[in-house]
Design a protein around this motif. Structure first.
Motif, mmCIF file in Angstrom:
data_model
loop_
_atom_site.group_PDB
_atom_site.id
_atom_site.type_symbol
_atom_site.label_atom_id
_atom_site.label_comp_id
_atom_site.label_asym_id
_atom_site.label_seq_id
_atom_site.Cartn_x
_atom_site.Cartn_y
_atom_site.Cartn_z
ATOM 1 N N GLY A 1 9.069 2.116 13.489
ATOM 2 C CA GLY A 1 7.993 1.731 12.586
ATOM 3 C C GLY A 1 6.649 2.058 13.205
ATOM 4 N N GLN B 1 2.140 -4.132 10.608
ATOM 5 C CA GLN B 1 2.410 -2.963 9.758
ATOM 6 C C GLN B 1 3.700 -2.273 10.196
ATOM 7 O OE1 GLN B 1 -0.997 -0.394 10.094
ATOM 8 N NE2 GLN B 1 -2.432 -1.992 9.451
ATOM 9 N N ASP C 1 7.173 -1.723 8.193
ATOM 10 C CA ASP C 1 7.690 -0.364 8.065
ATOM 11 C C ASP C 1 9.176 -0.333 8.436
ATOM 12 O OD1 ASP C 1 7.514 2.384 7.551
ATOM 13 O OD2 ASP C 1 6.797 2.869 9.564
ATOM 14 N N ARG D 1 12.376 0.391 5.940
ATOM 15 C CA ARG D 1 13.282 1.497 6.269
ATOM 16 C C ARG D 1 14.715 1.000 6.460
ATOM 17 N NH1 ARG D 1 10.615 6.279 7.706
ATOM 18 N NH2 ARG D 1 8.354 6.050 7.767
ATOM 19 N N LEU E 1 -2.160 5.383 8.543
ATOM 20 C CA LEU E 1 -1.287 4.208 8.542
ATOM 21 C C LEU E 1 -1.988 3.008 7.923
ATOM 22 C CD1 LEU E 1 0.127 4.996 12.021
ATOM 23 C CD2 LEU E 1 1.568 4.649 10.000
ATOM 24 N N ALA F 1 -0.645 1.201 4.495
ATOM 25 C CA ALA F 1 -0.424 -0.241 4.421
ATOM 26 C C ALA F 1 -1.260 -0.861 3.309
ATOM 27 C CB ALA F 1 -0.749 -0.887 5.769
ATOM 28 N N GLN G 1 0.322 -0.094 -0.070
ATOM 29 C CA GLN G 1 1.532 -0.871 -0.333
ATOM 30 C C GLN G 1 1.180 -2.259 -0.861
ATOM 31 O OE1 GLN G 1 4.639 0.084 -0.369
ATOM 32 N NE2 GLN G 1 4.419 2.114 0.541
ATOM 33 N N GLY H 1 9.753 1.820 3.604
ATOM 34 C CA GLY H 1 8.757 1.355 4.557
ATOM 35 C C GLY H 1 7.353 1.580 4.047
ATOM 36 N N LEU H 2 6.463 2.021 4.934
ATOM 37 C CA LEU H 2 5.097 2.337 4.514
ATOM 38 C C LEU H 2 5.050 3.566 3.623
ATOM 39 C CD1 LEU H 2 3.019 1.671 7.763
ATOM 40 C CD2 LEU H 2 3.347 0.164 5.794
#
Length: 381
Positions: free
Chosen positions: A28, A88, A92, A96, A290, A294, A297, A346-347
């Motif tokens: 992650g 984060q 992630d 996943r 990233l 985040a 999301q 995930g992200l």
């Protein structure tokens, strides 16, 4: 599943990434950074890693509670940002491991796309009309400008007129179908804000951001009462507790940063708290891929979302860009001023690890400028 390794990468132009690896090969990624204090946050991440190694990364909430409360001293931008990036990365990994995007874990999507805005004008904005028109022509539907450069505690008429003229120029350039926001970056005082912001009302900014410093949150109610323009703040607030007095003061828009305010775990709670007060959610994000992933999301799953900041092409980015560290740039494509929702786990983005490791060998020592007033005294940047 157990966490076996935590790594950090100092990558240009001014970011810090973290990588969390598990014993069964899942990885992650997160973005823990305070701009200008990346090395300090890096040290904090590795201190917190002592709490994570050997733990099950899927226990995200328990690990968040441990990271934020296991030491006697709590909070502050460095610790909150270190927690944010690790948080984060844990989300992630959780996504996943289950094969679903983070927004699905937050209750599912409430929208199909997220409206975004871009920056124009730089730290000391000059003529912004052409830049604003170019951003709209390129497909965005909203932009943001700094209201001014160095500003006096009580700006003289010439400074006030320049700020108002700048807003008028942008409105004329983009027309009435697009939006612009005005960021004061905490550069003016409460009496200056009460005098100046009402003068912007004829140009209908989407919001006015951080008119006063975060330590003056107790005076925000006076600013809110002085104008019909929505007041926004929050990039330098790091928890629900710090947002509460701003919401009680009547701010219309909260702007927590996913890389500063405790990550996905805390920011989703800040957004929910804002909803109680009828306030809207517009995540702060002048950072890297990233942090943006985040933010998106959370935005996909947040009912009171307004608009998303993003830093592709921002004036801070020298030597590297947001998209440079992605193996696939397509998730961040703009479509009619928005970013479309994606369902990758995930992200939802893939980091180019080779490029990140190469960039870390160069690193950076980005620092914000130090400004002075004409008399030699410190000026807010």
């Amino acid at each position: 599943m157990k966490i076996t390794r935590v790594e950090t990468f100092l990558v240009p132009p001014r970011w810090l990434f973290c990588r969390v690896e598990t014993d069964d090969g899942l990885v992650g990624w997160g973005e823990p950074v305070v701009e200008g204090r990346a090395d300090t946050v890096r040290a904090a991440v590795h201190e917190l890693a002592d709490l994570l190694l050997g733990a099950d990364p899927r226990r995200v909430e328990d690990l968040w509670q441990t990271m934020t409360k296991a030491a006697f001293y709590r909070g502050g931008p460095v610790l909150s940002s270190a927690v944010a990036g690790l948080d984060q990365a844990l989300w992630d990994i959780l996504g996943r491991s289950l094969g679903v995007p983070v927004h699905q874990l937050l209750g599912g999507a409430v929208r199909d796309r997220v409206r975004v805005y871009g920056w124009i004008g730089g730290d000391e904005p000059g003529e912004v009309g052409d830049e604003a028109a170019a951003q709209i022509a390129a497909g965005l539907t909203a932009v943001k400008i700094n209201a001014s450069g160095r500003a006096a505690a009580l700006p003289p008429p010439a400074q006030i007129d320049a700020i108002v003229r700048r807003a008028a120029t942008v409105r004329e350039a983009i027309g009435d179908e697009a939006d612009f926001a005005v960021d004061f970056h905490g550069r003016i005082t409460v009496p200056a804000a009460r005098r100046l912001i009402p003068l912007l009302e004829p140009y209908r900014p989407l919001f006015v951001e951080e008119p006063v410093l975060p330590e003056h949150t107790h005076r925000l109610a006076d600013v809110v009462a002085s104008t019909t323009t929505p007041i926004a703040c929050g990039e330098r607030l790091f928890s629900r507790a710090e947002f509460l007095p701003a919401l009680q003061a009547g701010v219309a828009v909260v702007q927590p940063d996913l890389s500063h305010a405790g990550g996905i775990s805390e920011v989703r709670r800040i957004a929910s708290l804002a909803e109680v007060y009828g306030a809207l959610f517009a995540p702060h994000c002048p950072l890297g891929p990233l942090s943006l992933a985040a933010s998106l999301q959370v935005a996909f799953a947040t009912p009171n979302f307004l608009i998303q900041e993003q830093s592709i092409g921002i004036h801070y980015n020298h030597g590297a860009e947001v998209l440079d560290y992605l193996a696939d740039r397509s998730p961040f494509a703009f479509v009619d001023g928005s970013i479309e929702r994606w369902d990758a786990p995930g992200l939802g983005i893939e980091i180019d690890e080779d490029e990140v490791r190469r960039a870390d060998r160069t690193g950076h020592r980005w620092r914000p400028p130090v400004w002075r007033h004409p008399d030699g005294g410190h000026a807010e940047w």
